[in-house]
Scaffold this motif. Sequence first.
Motif, PDB file in Angstrom:
ATOM      1  N   LEU B 137       0.605  -1.364   0.301  1.00 57.23           N
ATOM      2  CA  LEU B 137      -0.034  -0.088  -0.146  1.00 57.23           C
ATOM      3  C   LEU B 137       0.525   1.253   0.127  1.00 57.23           C
ATOM      4  CD1 LEU B 137      -2.038  -1.250   2.296  1.00 57.23           C
ATOM      5  CD2 LEU B 137      -2.374  -1.353   0.116  1.00 57.23           C
ATOM      6  N   LEU B 138       2.312   1.116  -0.246  1.00 59.75           N
ATOM      7  CA  LEU B 138       2.751   2.195   0.476  1.00 59.75           C
ATOM      8  C   LEU B 138       2.989   3.444  -0.932  1.00 59.75           C
ATOM      9  CD1 LEU B 138       6.149   0.751   1.301  1.00 59.75           C
ATOM     10  CD2 LEU B 138       5.156   1.983   2.588  1.00 59.75           C
ATOM     11  N   SER B 139       1.697   2.978  -2.288  1.00 65.96           N
ATOM     12  CA  SER B 139       2.613   3.692  -3.464  1.00 65.96           C
ATOM     13  C   SER B 139       0.843   4.870  -3.172  1.00 65.96           C
ATOM     14  CB  SER B 139       3.040   4.018  -4.186  1.00 65.96           C
ATOM     15  OG  SER B 139       2.061   2.397  -5.008  1.00 65.96           O
ATOM     16  N   THR B 140      -0.245   4.289  -2.566  1.00 72.22           N
ATOM     17  CA  THR B 140      -1.601   4.396  -2.493  1.00 72.22           C
ATOM     18  C   THR B 140      -1.731   5.542  -1.387  1.00 72.22           C
ATOM     19  OG1 THR B 140      -2.560   3.268  -1.065  1.00 72.22           O
ATOM     20  CG2 THR B 140      -2.346   2.011  -2.921  1.00 72.22           C
ATOM     21  N   ALA B 141      -2.639   6.727  -2.339  1.00 76.70           N
ATOM     22  CA  ALA B 141      -3.359   7.400  -2.058  1.00 76.70           C
ATOM     23  C   ALA B 141      -3.961   8.034  -0.714  1.00 76.70           C
ATOM     24  CB  ALA B 141      -3.261   8.736  -2.767  1.00 76.70           C
ATOM     25  N   VAL B 142      -3.746   8.331  -0.103  1.00 77.63           N
ATOM     26  CA  VAL B 142      -5.111   8.384   1.585  1.00 77.63           C
ATOM     27  C   VAL B 142      -5.978   9.207   1.428  1.00 77.63           C
ATOM     28  CG1 VAL B 142      -5.172   9.267   3.377  1.00 77.63           C
ATOM     29  CG2 VAL B 142      -2.872   8.232   3.238  1.00 77.63           C
ATOM     30  N   ARG B 143      -7.098   7.950   1.506  1.00 77.92           N
ATOM     31  CA  ARG B 143      -8.441   9.386   0.956  1.00 77.92           C
ATOM     32  C   ARG B 143      -9.131   9.612   2.232  1.00 77.92           C
ATOM     33  NH1 ARG B 143     -10.265  10.066  -4.547  1.00 77.92           N
ATOM     34  NH2 ARG B 143     -11.660  11.300  -4.383  1.00 77.92           N
ATOM     35  N   ALA B 144      -9.411   9.463   3.458  1.00 82.43           N
ATOM     36  CA  ALA B 144      -9.123   9.041   4.677  1.00 82.43           C
ATOM     37  C   ALA B 144      -8.896   9.199   5.497  1.00 82.43           C
ATOM     38  CB  ALA B 144     -11.104   8.843   4.453  1.00 82.43           C
ATOM     39  N   ILE B 145      -9.302  10.639   6.396  1.00 82.04           N
ATOM     40  CA  ILE B 145      -8.028   9.776   8.112  1.00 82.04           C
ATOM     41  C   ILE B 145      -9.012  10.453   8.482  1.00 82.04           C
ATOM     42  CG2 ILE B 145      -6.827  10.837   9.458  1.00 82.04           C
ATOM     43  CD1 ILE B 145      -4.985  10.587   7.502  1.00 82.04           C
ATOM     44  N   GLN B 146     -10.079   9.373   9.737  1.00 86.84           N
ATOM     45  CA  GLN B 146     -10.791   9.843  10.274  1.00 86.84           C
ATOM     46  C   GLN B 146     -10.496   8.823  11.898  1.00 86.84           C
ATOM     47  OE1 GLN B 146     -15.511  10.189   9.389  1.00 86.84           O
ATOM     48  NE2 GLN B 146     -14.246  10.896   7.592  1.00 86.84           N
ATOM     49  N   VAL B 159      -7.433   4.766   8.004  1.00 87.87           N
ATOM     50  CA  VAL B 159      -7.475   5.432   7.456  1.00 87.87           C
ATOM     51  C   VAL B 159      -7.773   4.597   6.121  1.00 87.87           C
ATOM     52  CG1 VAL B 159      -5.003   5.717   6.451  1.00 87.87           C
ATOM     53  CG2 VAL B 159      -4.739   6.078   8.745  1.00 87.87           C
ATOM     54  N   VAL B 160      -8.289   5.267   5.699  1.00 90.91           N
ATOM     55  CA  VAL B 160      -9.097   4.551   3.994  1.00 90.91           C
ATOM     56  C   VAL B 160      -7.769   4.972   3.293  1.00 90.91           C
ATOM     57  CG1 VAL B 160     -10.735   4.635   2.987  1.00 90.91           C
ATOM     58  CG2 VAL B 160     -11.021   5.023   5.475  1.00 90.91           C
ATOM     59  N   THR B 161      -7.627   3.946   2.400  1.00 94.33           N
ATOM     60  CA  THR B 161      -6.847   4.777   0.733  1.00 94.33           C
ATOM     61  C   THR B 161      -7.524   5.090  -0.386  1.00 94.33           C
ATOM     62  OG1 THR B 161      -6.397   2.406   0.132  1.00 94.33           O
ATOM     63  CG2 THR B 161      -4.934   3.141   1.915  1.00 94.33           C
ATOM     64  N   GLU B 162      -6.801   4.961  -1.316  1.00 92.65           N
ATOM     65  CA  GLU B 162      -7.406   5.565  -2.575  1.00 92.65           C
ATOM     66  C   GLU B 162      -8.031   4.511  -3.201  1.00 92.65           C
ATOM     67  OE1 GLU B 162      -5.714   8.568  -4.145  1.00 92.65           O
ATOM     68  OE2 GLU B 162      -7.977   8.803  -4.373  1.00 92.65           O
ATOM     69  N   ASN B 163      -7.820   2.935  -2.874  1.00 97.34           N
ATOM     70  CA  ASN B 163      -8.492   2.225  -2.984  1.00 97.34           C
ATOM     71  C   ASN B 163      -8.957   1.075  -2.519  1.00 97.34           C
ATOM     72  OD1 ASN B 163      -5.780   0.596  -1.928  1.00 97.34           O
ATOM     73  ND2 ASN B 163      -4.990   0.901  -3.937  1.00 97.34           N
ATOM     74  N   GLY B 164      -9.426   1.811  -1.201  1.00 98.62           N
ATOM     75  CA  GLY B 164     -10.528   0.637  -0.417  1.00 98.62           C
ATOM     76  C   GLY B 164      -9.791   0.514   0.812  1.00 98.62           C
ATOM     77  N   ILE B 165      -8.728   0.393   0.199  1.00 99.13           N
ATOM     78  CA  ILE B 165      -8.220  -0.299   2.007  1.00 99.13           C
ATOM     79  C   ILE B 165      -8.333   0.115   3.507  1.00 99.13           C
ATOM     80  CG2 ILE B 165      -6.497  -1.379   3.403  1.00 99.13           C
ATOM     81  CD1 ILE B 165      -6.987  -3.141   0.752  1.00 99.13           C
ATOM     82  N   VAL B 166      -9.574  -0.330   4.139  1.00 99.26           N
ATOM     83  CA  VAL B 166      -9.159   0.501   5.615  1.00 99.26           C
ATOM     84  C   VAL B 166      -8.211  -0.604   6.549  1.00 99.26           C
ATOM     85  CG1 VAL B 166     -10.996   0.485   7.628  1.00 99.26           C
ATOM     86  CG2 VAL B 166     -11.687   0.738   4.874  1.00 99.26           C
ATOM     87  N   LYS B 191      -6.849  17.196   6.118  1.00 95.44           N
ATOM     88  CA  LYS B 191      -6.364  18.678   4.989  1.00 95.44           C
ATOM     89  C   LYS B 191      -5.579  18.067   4.968  1.00 95.44           C
ATOM     90  CE  LYS B 191      -5.865  22.487   6.569  1.00 95.44           C
ATOM     91  NZ  LYS B 191      -5.912  23.827   7.569  1.00 95.44           N
ATOM     92  N   HIS B 192      -4.446  17.458   5.785  1.00 94.58           N
ATOM     93  CA  HIS B 192      -3.074  18.007   5.451  1.00 94.58           C
ATOM     94  C   HIS B 192      -2.533  16.885   4.583  1.00 94.58           C
ATOM     95  CE1 HIS B 192      -2.695  20.960   7.735  1.00 94.58           C
ATOM     96  NE2 HIS B 192      -1.727  21.820   7.285  1.00 94.58           N
ATOM     97  N   LEU B 193      -3.188  15.535   4.815  1.00 92.34           N
ATOM     98  CA  LEU B 193      -2.686  14.120   4.277  1.00 92.34           C
ATOM     99  C   LEU B 193      -2.826  13.733   3.357  1.00 92.34           C
ATOM    100  CD1 LEU B 193      -1.053  12.257   8.217  1.00 92.34           C
ATOM    101  CD2 LEU B 193      -0.110  13.611   6.175  1.00 92.34           C
ATOM    102  N   ARG B 194      -4.768  13.684   2.973  1.00 87.52           N
ATOM    103  CA  ARG B 194      -5.484  13.673   1.909  1.00 87.52           C
ATOM    104  C   ARG B 194      -4.425  13.546   0.852  1.00 87.52           C
ATOM    105  NH1 ARG B 194     -11.715  14.588   0.568  1.00 87.52           N
ATOM    106  NH2 ARG B 194     -11.445  13.341  -1.171  1.00 87.52           N
ATOM    107  N   GLY B 195      -4.563  12.694   0.014  1.00 78.91           N
ATOM    108  CA  GLY B 195      -4.258  12.606  -1.307  1.00 78.91           C
ATOM    109  C   GLY B 195      -2.905  12.170  -2.138  1.00 78.91           C
TER     110      GLY B 195
END
Lengths: 354, 354
Positions: B137-146, B159-166, B191-195
Amino acid sequence: MEAQHSFSWLDERKRSILQAVIEDFISTGEPVGSRTVARKYELGVSPATIRNEMADLEELGYLEQPHTSAGRLPSDLGYRYYVDYLMEHPRLSNDDIWRIRQIYDRCTRGIETLVQITTQVLAEVTDYLALVLAPSLLSTAVRAIQIIPLSPGQALLLVVTENGIVESRVLQVPPDLDESELARISYVWQKHLRGLSLDQISSAVLRMLASEMSGYRALLDQIMELLEQALSPSDEERVFLAGATNIMRQPEFRDVEKLRMLLSALEQREMVCTLLAGHGSQDQNMDVFIVIGGENRHPAVRDCSLVVAPYRVGEAEAGRVGLLGPRRMEYGRAVSVTEYVTTHLAETLTRFWK
Amino acid sequence: MEAQHSFSWLDERKRSILQAVIEDFISTGEPVGSRTVARKYELGVSPATIRNEMADLEELGYLEQPHTSAGRLPSDLGYRYYVDYLMEHPRLSNDDIWRIRQIYDRCTRGIETLVQITTQVLAEVTDYLALVLAPSLLSTAVRAIQIIPLSPGQALLLVVTENGIVESRVLQVPPDLDESELARISYVWQKHLRGLSLDQISSAVLRMLASEMSGYRALLDQIMELLEQALSPSDEERVFLAGATNIMRQPEFRDVEKLRMLLSALEQREMVCTLLAGHGSQDQNMDVFIVIGGENRHPAVRDCSLVVAPYRVGEAEAGRVGLLGPRRMEYGRAVSVTEYVTTHLAETLTRFWK
DNA sequence: CCTTAGCACTCCTGGAGGGAGAGTGCTAAG
DNA sequence: CTTAGCACTCTCCCTCCAGGAGTGCTAAGG
């Protein structure tokens, strides 16, 4: 449910001899002769006397002979008498206690990990095959429901329960649904469902919600289907297993074909569920119960024994912990360990439940 | 990295005989005699001639004899020659194709499930032991952090990544931190980490964030530690394994002790990682590579062979798929299946990556 | 010079036979 | 009721032996 055993009355000496035979057989794995019993377990009588007693015990069904002129070994009924009346539970050694407590001291991760590590330690400590049924989520409340957009046409549905379990599914959504709309749907869902336990969120509630959000029929149908799945997470996913290689050390599994049958059967998780859940609710006071060899329903485990203990969170039974070993297993120790583990597991889980 | 094999030149007839011996041995498991080769594989020469050729092949190191006056069986070098020059890949049967495609047609669940099912089907289709390294998952972007509050003192970090890993962890938080504060922290983080991709979120970035939120030192330290764990999810959790009971059907594993050694070794996930990841990057064009018996580094698998294929998402290698079987495995079929599976797995994963 | 038939040789395998060992059941004496 | 003595039974392990499979060698044939 379980067969009621009708035991013949045994006098003190017969009981001692039965116990001696069983414990010797458990530790050596070899049929036990009268001479051995007389020598190792000092009963103050000669081998000949013991032979007579052993012949009686065989006639009563507690012992068997693999062939004439071999020693005796316990029958299922013999083991049953032993675990019901003769067996003592040893105290756990400090080392054992230390290994088990270690799990619960550093449980930063969620319930799943906790249960998984429990299974592994159980297997390591006992050298048997450990089976654990993770707690059911049905009665836990939903803490949050969120839909997180991933890419156009895909979104992630998250259901978080009160005790930190996360279930997630990838949804196919209409590509024209934008982020703010998803957020709105998310919000409405969360408002209605938060705090309800999973088994309270019946299809009926879902359908009510559906009418309120008639704009998104297709999406809703999909979500509902998935939620219902999440609600009753298949049993398969709740079974944890560890230490399969342990039982390969047992001489009774020297035969690969037998081993393969057993492990193949255990790969079917529903089977393991019925194995763990099938027995033992008849006696509420009994907190550990034991299924010996042929007492088992599943032919695949008919020459194994199973020591099972339920663990509770609050009042209700949450899950079960089991040890599967050869019939010739150290029942006392197995009982001590499962008892200890269930107690501490329950304690730790209770913290998660608040 | 891998030993370069220096093969002696073999004329057409020797090659045919080598191929015949290997294929016969693969299908029967019995040492192959000259008579058998002459009869089953019509080469137009007599057993005596074949005997001479086989003696040559033995001298060249391609064949071995378990003892004088037994048939011949392939050496590691023989198998190596076979897979490099003689082997053909069969087309998959429609049934195989159907079983594999079925996985990818209904993949509503996330990547984890997809990989897990892939592993199972791979094992079922081939009857070998399947090993799969899930995508990093290293190279996948973070979609959401809650951060979701659970009970006073506990919160869940998602931590949710772009491809749906939680990824989720339970955090211990100061009990006086209320919901709105957690939401605020959540917001700033997101705000800081998404993407950013997980490997871009270095400790440095985290520390910068920390200075911005100096009010919550203790909490932040904890979160940082956990995030760093989540960033580089331990290899262990990325290994999937299925079909352990399959290899018990192979006569070469009739010995339980051997079996136990092997399976115990495979229980150590890092070992499996090095097994899958260790070899094969030397030849970029080769999309499937094979490690035969003693070529293997790990003694525990020194009488197994391994067929490994990487799968790519985009340009980069995402993970690997492997089949572990006896040395005497159906290499051609194994290669066909892994190729097919990696192709379709990559395709399906690409959809997840957007 | 390569191929092949013939043949002696080697080695594994499976079954038979036989002695050692362990443990029993029975009997008769205490 | 207990116990010593003893014959008996059964397994286990070792050896031995024939059967079978396959080889390597040799010498003859193309």
